[in-house]
Enzyme design. Structure first.
Site, PDB file in Angstrom:
ATOM      1  N   CYS A  60      35.890  35.666  37.947  1.00  0.00           N
ATOM      2  CA  CYS A  60      36.451  36.487  39.017  1.00  0.00           C
ATOM      3  C   CYS A  60      35.397  36.601  40.107  1.00  0.00           C
ATOM      4  O   CYS A  60      34.244  36.218  39.938  1.00  0.00           O
ATOM      5  CB  CYS A  60      36.814  37.899  38.527  1.00  0.00           C
ATOM      6  SG  CYS A  60      38.010  37.968  37.186  1.00  0.00           S
ATOM      7  N   ARG A  61      35.791  37.156  41.222  1.00  0.00           N
ATOM      8  CA  ARG A  61      34.879  37.570  42.277  1.00  0.00           C
ATOM      9  C   ARG A  61      35.281  38.994  42.662  1.00  0.00           C
ATOM     10  O   ARG A  61      36.482  39.291  42.768  1.00  0.00           O
ATOM     11  CB  ARG A  61      34.972  36.672  43.500  1.00  0.00           C
ATOM     12  CG  ARG A  61      34.719  35.179  43.283  1.00  0.00           C
ATOM     13  CD  ARG A  61      33.223  34.829  43.207  1.00  0.00           C
ATOM     14  NE  ARG A  61      32.693  35.009  41.870  1.00  0.00           N
ATOM     15  CZ  ARG A  61      31.415  34.781  41.540  1.00  0.00           C
ATOM     16  NH1 ARG A  61      30.559  34.381  42.464  1.00  0.00           N
ATOM     17  NH2 ARG A  61      31.006  34.967  40.301  1.00  0.00           N
TER      18      ARG A  61
END
Length: 265
Positions: free
Chosen positions: A2-3
């Site tokens: 994820c970011r």
């Protein structure tokens, strides 16, 4: 996997924080520059923000990629906030729980996100379920590793633990039960940011007279971005950033020489 990103600063349109920068979180959904695991974050997204005078944040989450949501552009253009937490998701298990699995997770004044993965999920966490009251397990928003880690953190917050201590203790518990887990956690209550770097990238930008931003990776090429060392707890306000090494025990006594920055003074 994820970011994610958290912002504290002057009130600004969400788009200025999440969309407009040349390497924004929006762009990181399909073209991250520093992501070590996975390549495209198209399994959901979410943004949480705080309005003046209201301690409980609003959220907007979807199960698909952020670039495919035409409503997000309008939201990002007109909604303004001085405290934001947002994430784009690359699911550990594709399709798991849809929108409910998209960060940020929320409870009361808190917003939370997890970038990483718990090794051996779900079996590796079986022993840790005893740390939670049965009602808390039944309240899980999603059947994902991130939702379970959030439950561990939230249980400590509800018991009165300080945000950084709650994150550090949860990381220690999960890492001991599931070695090799990646546990970059991000938490805000609207006036502070707490985060851990544990197995993946984390950066921060503290601009004199401007915002404090904590993110998986820089959203532009400003030379003032600083990388957080692995196995570190970050605690930030609108004026200060404190970095404390994590030894995996859950303790929070900064050793001599801990990195303390006061960029706005």
């Amino acid at each position: 996997m994820c970011r994610h990103l958290a912002y504290l600063g002057p009130r600004a349109p969400l788009g200025r924080v999440l969309v407009d920068p040349p390497h924004s979180l929006f762009r990181q959904s399909w073209e991250p520059r520093r992501q070590r695991y996975g390549t495209v974050n198209a399994d959901g997204f979410g943004v949480g923000w705080y309005a003046p005078g209201d301690p409980v944040p609003a959220r907007y989450r979807r199960s698909g990629p952020v670039w495919a949501d035409p409503s997000f552009a309008d939201l990002a253009r007109v909604v303004r906030s001085g405290a934001v937490l947002a994430a784009v998701r690359d699911a550990t298990e594709a399709g798991a729980d849809g929108e409910a699995a998209a960060a940020p997770f929320a409870a009361g004044r808190w917003l939370f996100s997890h970038n990483g993965a718990v090794s051996g999920w779900p079996g590796s966490m079986a022993a840790l379920t005893a740390r939670l009251p049965p009602a808390r397990l039944l309240e899980l928003e999603a059947r994902t590793d991130s939702a379970f880690v959030w439950a561990l953190v939230l249980h400590r917050l509800r018991a009165g633990e300080e945000a950084g201590r709650a994150l550090a203790a949860a990381v220690a518990d999960v890492a001991a039960a599931a070695p090799g887990s990646r546990l970059n956690l991000l938490l805000t209550g609207g006036d502070t940011i707490a985060a851990t770097a544990w197995g993946d990238t984390l950066w921060y930008l503290a601009e004199p007279g401007g915002p404090t931003v904590v993110a998986s990776e820089p959203y532009d090429d400003d030379p003032r971005w600083r990388e957080v060392p692995d196995r570190t707890l970050l605690a930030a306000t609108r004026t200060d950033v404190l970095l404390t090494p994590l030894d995996g025990s859950g303790g929070l006594r900064p050793p001599a020489g801990a990195d303390v920055r006061s960029p706005h003074r």
